[in-house]
Design a protein around this motif. Structure first.
Motif, PDB file in Angstrom:
ATOM      1  N   TRP A  81     120.073  28.927  -8.300  1.00 31.00           N
ATOM      2  CA  TRP A  81     119.851  30.368  -8.278  1.00 31.00           C
ATOM      3  C   TRP A  81     120.000  30.907  -9.695  1.00 31.00           C
ATOM      4  O   TRP A  81     121.043  30.722 -10.338  1.00 31.00           O
ATOM      5  CB  TRP A  81     120.833  31.053  -7.332  1.00 31.00           C
ATOM      6  N   ARG A 128     133.037  31.584  -4.064  1.00 26.58           N
ATOM      7  CA  ARG A 128     132.075  30.505  -3.799  1.00 26.58           C
ATOM      8  C   ARG A 128     131.384  30.657  -2.446  1.00 26.58           C
ATOM      9  O   ARG A 128     130.165  30.506  -2.340  1.00 26.58           O
ATOM     10  CB  ARG A 128     132.770  29.134  -3.868  1.00 26.58           C
ATOM     11  N   THR A 129     132.135  30.944  -1.388  1.00 30.17           N
ATOM     12  CA  THR A 129     131.537  31.022  -0.053  1.00 30.17           C
ATOM     13  C   THR A 129     130.504  32.134   0.027  1.00 30.17           C
ATOM     14  O   THR A 129     129.397  31.934   0.533  1.00 30.17           O
ATOM     15  CB  THR A 129     132.628  31.238   1.011  1.00 30.17           C
ATOM     16  N   LEU A 140     132.222  24.213  -7.399  1.00 29.31           N
ATOM     17  CA  LEU A 140     130.803  24.414  -7.669  1.00 29.31           C
ATOM     18  C   LEU A 140     130.636  24.721  -9.156  1.00 29.31           C
ATOM     19  O   LEU A 140     131.254  25.645  -9.679  1.00 29.31           O
ATOM     20  CB  LEU A 140     130.278  25.577  -6.818  1.00 29.31           C
ATOM     21  N   SER A 175     134.865  29.472  -8.743  1.00 25.32           N
ATOM     22  CA  SER A 175     134.895  28.225  -7.988  1.00 25.32           C
ATOM     23  C   SER A 175     135.362  27.081  -8.871  1.00 25.32           C
ATOM     24  O   SER A 175     134.937  26.960 -10.020  1.00 25.32           O
ATOM     25  CB  SER A 175     133.504  27.897  -7.437  1.00 25.32           C
ATOM     26  N   HIS A 226     124.023  25.600  -9.922  1.00 24.64           N
ATOM     27  CA  HIS A 226     123.220  25.981  -8.763  1.00 24.64           C
ATOM     28  C   HIS A 226     121.871  26.467  -9.273  1.00 24.64           C
ATOM     29  O   HIS A 226     121.802  27.092 -10.344  1.00 24.64           O
ATOM     30  CB  HIS A 226     123.925  27.082  -7.963  1.00 24.64           C
ATOM     31  N   VAL A 269     130.610  33.339 -10.592  1.00 28.68           N
ATOM     32  CA  VAL A 269     131.097  32.731  -9.357  1.00 28.68           C
ATOM     33  C   VAL A 269     132.448  32.063  -9.606  1.00 28.68           C
ATOM     34  O   VAL A 269     132.563  31.173 -10.452  1.00 28.68           O
ATOM     35  CB  VAL A 269     130.091  31.688  -8.828  1.00 28.68           C
ATOM     36  N   ALA A 282     122.999  32.857  -1.663  1.00 29.94           N
ATOM     37  CA  ALA A 282     121.994  32.017  -2.320  1.00 29.94           C
ATOM     38  C   ALA A 282     120.951  31.484  -1.333  1.00 29.94           C
ATOM     39  O   ALA A 282     119.865  31.063  -1.737  1.00 29.94           O
ATOM     40  CB  ALA A 282     122.675  30.856  -3.038  1.00 29.94           C
ATOM     41  N   GLN A 283     121.263  31.530  -0.059  1.00 31.77           N
ATOM     42  CA  GLN A 283     120.292  31.118   0.963  1.00 31.77           C
ATOM     43  C   GLN A 283     119.356  32.262   1.345  1.00 31.77           C
ATOM     44  O   GLN A 283     118.362  32.044   2.043  1.00 31.77           O
ATOM     45  CB  GLN A 283     121.032  30.636   2.221  1.00 31.77           C
ATOM     46  N   PHE A 319     128.880  33.459  -2.463  1.00 34.38           N
ATOM     47  CA  PHE A 319     127.752  33.059  -3.310  1.00 34.38           C
ATOM     48  C   PHE A 319     126.811  32.126  -2.544  1.00 34.38           C
ATOM     49  O   PHE A 319     125.583  32.295  -2.571  1.00 34.38           O
ATOM     50  CB  PHE A 319     128.259  32.368  -4.575  1.00 34.38           C
ATOM     51  N   GLU A 320     127.354  31.135  -1.871  1.00 33.29           N
ATOM     52  CA  GLU A 320     126.510  30.161  -1.159  1.00 33.29           C
ATOM     53  C   GLU A 320     125.764  30.806   0.006  1.00 33.29           C
ATOM     54  O   GLU A 320     124.605  30.463   0.272  1.00 33.29           O
ATOM     55  CB  GLU A 320     127.356  28.983  -0.676  1.00 33.29           C
ATOM     56  N   SER A 378     123.199  32.357 -12.745  1.00 32.94           N
ATOM     57  CA  SER A 378     124.494  32.056 -12.135  1.00 32.94           C
ATOM     58  C   SER A 378     125.415  31.399 -13.154  1.00 32.94           C
ATOM     59  O   SER A 378     125.027  30.436 -13.821  1.00 32.94           O
ATOM     60  CB  SER A 378     124.318  31.129 -10.926  1.00 32.94           C
TER      61      SER A 378
END
Length: 199
Positions: A99, A62-63, A94, A91, A97, A89, A69-70, A65-66, A102
């Motif tokens: 993106w 998750r981390t 989450l 998680s 999202h 992902v 994703a930015q 991915f986030e 996903s």
């Protein structure tokens, strides 16, 4: 059957945390982010281009991915391999999202990844995702490690081989040393650990 390939930048003492920039991952008070940058050269760049140039999907924690994703949805106006790849992902918190492409894996991640491996499709590449990697290793789900080993020690930070590490044998199938001293080494799973004696 799909392979799971862990691609990791690591230091000589095994640290994998925040290789790409100071703000990438400061958890645990990590203050050395961006440690791969001074070692960039034509060989490491060519290796990464080759690895990005083949079909793949992504398996991410998750981390990671986030963080991605930015960044990646906006690179090259979205025309990049990470944007196009299906992103699986791991998680439990989450579940959706914006993106594109996903897919979220909650619950028993090891079992869901095992089923993913049985499906048809491109290999699954794992970047970052230090917690997820421990789970994959613990359940013997990693088929290959594509490592870039940097001539530096940091002493602190998240390490690639942590509590998830189990006895396993590997075969080196590709290696190269870059002008800046980065060892590019790729290993594939090779059964159980064998022991012997010189006595």
């Amino acid at each position: 059957m799909r392979k799971i390939i862990v691609l990791s930048f690591i230091t000589l003492d095994g640290v994998m945390q925040a290789p790409g920039g100071p703000e990438e991952d400061v958890s645990g008070g990590f203050s050395h982010g961006g440690w791969i940058v001074p070692f960039a050269d034509e060989v490491t760049n060519a290796v990464m281009q080759k690895q990005f140039g083949q079909p793949f999907d992504l398996l991410l924690g998750r981390t990671t991915f986030e963080i991605w994703a930015q960044h990646w949805p906006y690179q090259n106006d979205g025309d990049n391999p990470f944007n196009k790849a299906t992103k699986y992902v791991a998680s439990n918190t989450l579940t959706q999202h914006p993106w594109q492409n996903s897919v979220f894996l909650g619950g028993d991640v090891a079992e869901k990844v095992r089923k993913l491996k049985q499906q048809e499709g491109p290999d699954l590449q794992v970047y970052g995702s230090s917690v997820l990697i421990q789970t994959l290793m613990q359940h013997d789900l990693v088929d290959e490690y594509w490592l870039k080993i940097y001539p530096i020690t940091l002493g602190t930070g998240k390490r690639l081989f942590q509590q998830g590490t189990v006895p396993a044998a590997f075969t080196l199938f590709e290696s190269e040393v870059s002008p800046s001293g980065v060892i590019v080494a790729s290993f594939k799973r090779a059964g159980k650990v064998k022991t012997g004696s010189f006595m």
